[in-house]
Every structure is written in structure tokens, then in C-alpha cells.
Design an enzyme around this catalytic site. Structure first.
Site, short mmCIF file in Angstrom:
data_model
loop_
_atom_site.label_atom_id
_atom_site.label_comp_id
_atom_site.label_asym_id
_atom_site.label_seq_id
_atom_site.Cartn_x
_atom_site.Cartn_y
_atom_site.Cartn_z
CG ASN A 1 -1.87 1.16 1.38
OD1 ASN A 1 -2.03 1.96 0.29
ND2 ASN A 1 -2.42 1.51 2.53
CD1 TRP A 2 3.00 1.16 -3.05
CD2 TRP A 2 3.23 2.38 -4.91
NE1 TRP A 2 3.92 0.30 -4.08
CE2 TRP A 2 3.83 1.07 -5.25
CE3 TRP A 2 3.19 3.25 -5.89
CZ2 TRP A 2 4.55 1.11 -6.32
CZ3 TRP A 2 3.95 3.21 -7.03
CH2 TRP A 2 4.34 1.70 -7.54
CE LYS A 3 -0.50 3.57 5.06
NZ LYS A 3 -0.43 3.62 6.23
CG HIS B 1 -5.95 1.87 5.57
ND1 HIS B 1 -5.40 2.61 6.18
CD2 HIS B 1 -4.91 0.89 5.15
CE1 HIS B 1 -4.19 2.50 6.70
NE2 HIS B 1 -3.84 1.38 6.05
CD GLU C 1 -3.39 5.66 6.81
OE1 GLU C 1 -2.36 5.54 7.20
OE2 GLU C 1 -3.43 5.66 5.56
CD GLU D 1 -3.13 -2.40 7.69
OE1 GLU D 1 -1.96 -2.66 7.14
OE2 GLU D 1 -4.04 -1.51 7.20
N GLY E 1 2.48 2.37 10.84
CA GLY E 1 3.61 3.58 10.51
C GLY E 1 3.74 3.97 11.86
CB SER F 1 5.31 -1.81 12.08
OG SER F 1 4.95 -0.42 12.36
N GLY G 1 2.94 -1.45 4.45
CA GLY G 1 3.01 0.22 4.08
C GLY G 1 4.75 0.69 3.62
N GLY G 2 5.15 1.35 4.82
CA GLY G 2 6.17 1.95 4.28
C GLY G 2 7.50 1.02 3.88
#
Length: 256
Positions: free
Chosen positions: A9-11, A97, A99, A169, A175, A214, A235-236
């Protein structure tokens, strides 16, 4: 036997140069990886560019997206439809998600509508569920994930989870650098599968349940070695070709 899915997920990250560099690197890194589905979810603006690069790399990667609307056309300014995503080649669509739930006030019921509409359009929903840090500390994890799953069951029926993906999640691990232990993640994943099995053992046995929060090359294998963890929503670490590929390779190793 469930086939693990590792999804990036590049967000809200990307540029034309970044997409080219990342996917060229990733195509090389995963060329020999077998036994795992590797999915990328760029921002909507870069899906078309990503589709071309995925094709150039031999289609080893699967194209996804980060969100969808509940209409295929009409007066819905700024939204992106399942039909459009499908037209660009995206198949795995993230919904629910944390967010989106927080910043856009998306309810469990609205997420369930998205889930149903993706299925109607022949796409794969990647349903994100998970609890906040306060809910975790209050011992409410199972109640929260049950409620989020039940919203889909009540709207769509249990069979809708056939061919779908659930991404557990814990919000406090997204994150933050914090991560649930592999043992804690397995416990929640086993609970989710058992909760679905109350409605259908067959559906529960085949549904893919990813862990997210993470996930890194250093901890990925510990997660994937557990029987109910079928990959990861990353994610990251998905923004670097070597890191994301290492996670995919860990999933393949655990499966083998």
C-alpha cells in the site's frame, strides 16, 4: 492450501519518476519468486503508468488500488469507480483502511457496501480491520474485528468472503514502528478464522488473512510461519524494492 498474498500500500506517495524506479527494481527483485501473489497499490493517478511497467516486467506483479467508490458512473466528483479500476487492470482493491475510516468517517456499513460492489464488479476486496491502541488495551480487539467482519456478513452473506482477502491491521501498529508480536498476530488471525467458521467452515478455510502494521524484512518470516497468517499488507517497506521483495521472499519461504 492457501496461497499467501503480499500487498504494498503506497498510500499518498509517488511521482512518475518514483513509480518507474520502484517498479523496475521490483520487477528484477521478484523475477524468481514463486508461490506468493505480489500486489502493488499505487495512488490512483499512477495506476495506468504502473500497469505498463508491470506488463513490461512480465506480469509477475499484480496491480491493485487503495480505494473505490460505490458507483460506476455519475455525478460523483473526485471519486474512482470499480469499473475504472478494472479498465486499468487493477484487481485487488483496499477498502476499510483505518485512515479512510478515520479521516473520511467511513462506517462499517459503508465499507460493507464497497465490499459488495467490488464483488459485483468481479474485483477482489482487501478488507482492512483492526483495533485502536485504546481498544487493544481495554481487551476489545475481538469485539472490534468481529463487528467489522459482521457488517460485511450482514450486508453480503458469508459466501462473499470466497475469493476475498482480510487484512488485520492493529491501528496502533500502522506506521508507528510498533508491531504486534507474531504470537499475538496469530492469536487474532485464528480468532478471525474461527469467527468466520461459525458461519461456514469452507469459507473460513480458504479466506486469505493478511497481517499489516510495521511489517519489515526483519520480522516478516516470523509472521508468515504461523498457520493463520497468509501474507501481509505492507506500508512503508513497500516503497523500497529490496525491502518489499524481501518480504515477498519470506512469504514464499514460509509457504515452501
Amino acid at each position: 492450501m492457501r496461497r499467501p498474498v503480499v500487498m504494498g500500500n503506497w498510500k499518498l506517495n509517488g511521482s512518475k519518476a518514483m513509480v518507474t524506479e520502484l517498479l523496475n527494481g521490483l520487477n528484477t527483485e521478484v523475477a524468481a519468486v514463486e508461490g506468493v501473489d505480489i500486489v502493488i497499490a499505487p495512488p490512483a493517478l499512477y495506476i495506468d503508468q504502473a500497469a505498463g511497467l508491470v506488463k513490461e516486467g512480465g506480469n509477475k506483479l499484480i496491480l491493485g488500488a487503495q480505494n473505490t467508490d460505490i458507483h460506476n458512473s455519475g455525478a460523483f466528483t473526485g471519486d474512482v469507480s470499480p469499473e475504472m479500476l478494472k479498465d486499468l487492470g487493477a484487481s485487488h482493491i483496499i477498502i476499510g483502511h483505518s485512515e479512510r475510516r478515520e479521516y473520511h468517517e467511513e462506517s462499517d456499513e459503508f465499507v460493507a457496501k464497497k465490499f459488495a460492489f467490488l464483488k459485483e464488479n468481479g474485483l477482489t476486496p482487501v478488507l482492512c480491520i483492526g483495533e485502536s491502541e485504546a481498544q487493544n488495551e481495554a481487551g476489545e480487539t475481538e469485539a472490534v474485528v468481529s463487528r467489522q467482519i459482521d457488517a460485511v456478513i450482514n450486508h453480503c452473506g458469508i459466501e462473499a468472503f470466497n475469493g476475498a482477502i482480510i487484512a488485520y491491521e492493529p491501528i496502533w501498529a500502522i506506521g508507528t514502528g510498533k508491531a504486534a508480536t507474531a504470537e499475538d498476530a496469530q492469536r487474532v488471525h485464528a480468532f478471525i478464522r474461527a469467527h468466520i467458521a461459525k458461519h461456514s467452515k469452507d469459507v473460513a478455510e480458504q479466506v486469505i488473512i493478511q497481517y499489516g502494521g510495521s511489517v519489515k524484512p526483519e520480522n516478516a518470516l516470523a509472521y508468515f510461519q504461523n498457520p493463520d497468517i497468509d501474507g501481509a499488507l505492507v506500508g512503508g517497506a513497500s516503497l523500497k524494492a529490496d525491502s518489499f521483495a524481501a518480504i515477498a521472499k519470506a512469504a514464499a519461504e514460509a509457504k515452501a
